[in-house]
Scaffold this active site. Structure first.
Site, short mmCIF file in Angstrom:
data_model
loop_
_atom_site.label_atom_id
_atom_site.label_comp_id
_atom_site.label_asym_id
_atom_site.label_seq_id
_atom_site.Cartn_x
_atom_site.Cartn_y
_atom_site.Cartn_z
N GLU A 199 0.84 -1.21 0.00
CA GLU A 199 0.00 0.00 0.00
C GLU A 199 0.87 1.26 0.00
O GLU A 199 0.61 2.21 -0.74
CB GLU A 199 -0.91 0.04 1.25
CG GLU A 199 -1.78 -1.18 1.44
CD GLU A 199 -1.11 -2.27 2.27
OE1 GLU A 199 0.08 -2.59 2.03
OE2 GLU A 199 -1.77 -2.80 3.15
N CYS A 245 -2.17 -2.69 7.30
CA CYS A 245 -1.75 -2.58 8.70
C CYS A 245 -1.97 -1.15 9.21
O CYS A 245 -2.35 -0.26 8.44
CB CYS A 245 -0.28 -2.97 8.83
SG CYS A 245 0.83 -1.70 8.17
N CYS A 291 0.14 1.55 7.31
CA CYS A 291 -0.41 1.87 5.99
C CYS A 291 -1.73 2.63 6.13
O CYS A 291 -2.03 3.50 5.30
CB CYS A 291 -0.59 0.61 5.16
SG CYS A 291 0.98 -0.09 4.64
O1 LIG Z 1 -0.77 -4.50 5.10
C1 LIG Z 1 0.25 -5.15 4.81
N1 LIG Z 1 0.86 -4.95 3.61
C2 LIG Z 1 2.01 -5.60 3.25
O2 LIG Z 1 2.54 -5.38 2.16
N2 LIG Z 1 2.54 -6.50 4.16
C3 LIG Z 1 3.74 -7.24 3.81
C4 LIG Z 1 4.91 -7.01 4.73
C5 LIG Z 1 5.61 -8.35 4.68
O3 LIG Z 1 6.49 -8.38 3.53
C6 LIG Z 1 4.47 -9.34 4.48
C7 LIG Z 1 3.92 -9.96 5.76
O4 LIG Z 1 4.72 -11.02 6.12
P1 LIG Z 1 4.27 -12.15 7.15
O5 LIG Z 1 2.85 -12.60 6.73
O6 LIG Z 1 5.29 -13.22 7.00
O7 LIG Z 1 4.25 -11.49 8.51
O8 LIG Z 1 3.43 -8.61 3.87
C8 LIG Z 1 1.95 -6.75 5.36
C9 LIG Z 1 0.82 -6.11 5.72
C10 LIG Z 1 0.22 -6.39 7.05
O9 LIG Z 1 -1.15 -6.42 7.08
ZN LIG Z 2 1.17 -1.90 5.98
#
Ligand SMILES: O=c1[nH]c(=O)n([C@H]2C[C@H](O)[C@@H](COP(=O)(O)O)O2)cc1CO
Ligand SMILES: [Zn+2]
Length: 159
Positions: free
Chosen positions: A79, A103, A106
């Site tokens: 995002e 998250c 973001c």
């Molecule tokens: O909103 C998000 N957007 C996003 O791009 N991410 C990415 C960060 C990390 O590279 C991965 C999450 O890794 P993991 O599921 O292993 O914790 O996804 C993680 C979130 C968390 O919700």
């Molecule tokens: Zn995020």
């Protein structure tokens, strides 16, 4: 006069499809996330996926989830990448399609750049404090949250 074809993809399928395709560029071995920002006129403004910042090699920086040196220090979320990739001016009034619910960090960026709607697919981290805080902020800011309804349409690409 011929009539138009009927089996074309919907706007939601189109934009979530682009977000999914964007996520396929991610090198994260555990979670690949894609985002697509769209104007209120149905124009694609930007796209992004989760990855390390420019200059931080996917081969040299760690993709592990634990330890003192792990991916969370380095990976830029899809995002935020989509927001930062935009070079055209304002994102005010736009919609972000994202394959994973944003998250809390973001969410702040989404609110502050004027995105007014979040269309999300997976919400696998819904029970985590970060996502709970994210929803609290987005709702307080009046951002519409909409779960993407899968149509089960299969799109085959021959690349
Ligand atoms: O909103 C998000 N957007 C996003 O791009 N991410 C990415 C960060 C990390 O590279 C991965 C999450 O890794 P993991 O599921 O292993 O914790 O996804 C993680 C979130 C968390 O919700
Ligand atoms: Zn995020």
């Amino acid at each position: 006069m011929s009539t138009k074809r009927q089996d074309y993809i919907s706007w939601d399928e189109y934009f979530m499809g682009v977000a999914m395709l964007s996520g396929m560029r991610s090198k994260d071995p555990n979670t690949q996330v894609g985002a697509c920002i769209v104007s209120d006129k149905h124009k694609i403004l930007s796209m992004g996926y989760n990855g390390f910042p420019t200059g931080c090699s996917d081969d040299d920086f760690p993709w592990v989830r634990e330890g003192d040196d792990n991916k969370y220090f380095y990976s830029t979320h899809s995002e935020l990448n989509a927001i930062l990739n935009y070079r055209g001016g304002s994102l005010e009034g736009s919609t972000i399609y994202v394959t994973l619910f944003p998250c809390n960090e973001c969410a702040k960026a989404i609110i502050q750049c004027g995105i007014r709607e979040v269309v999300y697919d997976s919400d696998k981290y819904a029970s985590t404090p970060g996502v709970i805080a994210s929803k609290k902020m987005l709702r307080a800011a009046g951002v519409t949250l909409r779960h993407y309804e899968h149509t089960n349409r299969e799109v085959k690409l021959s690349l």
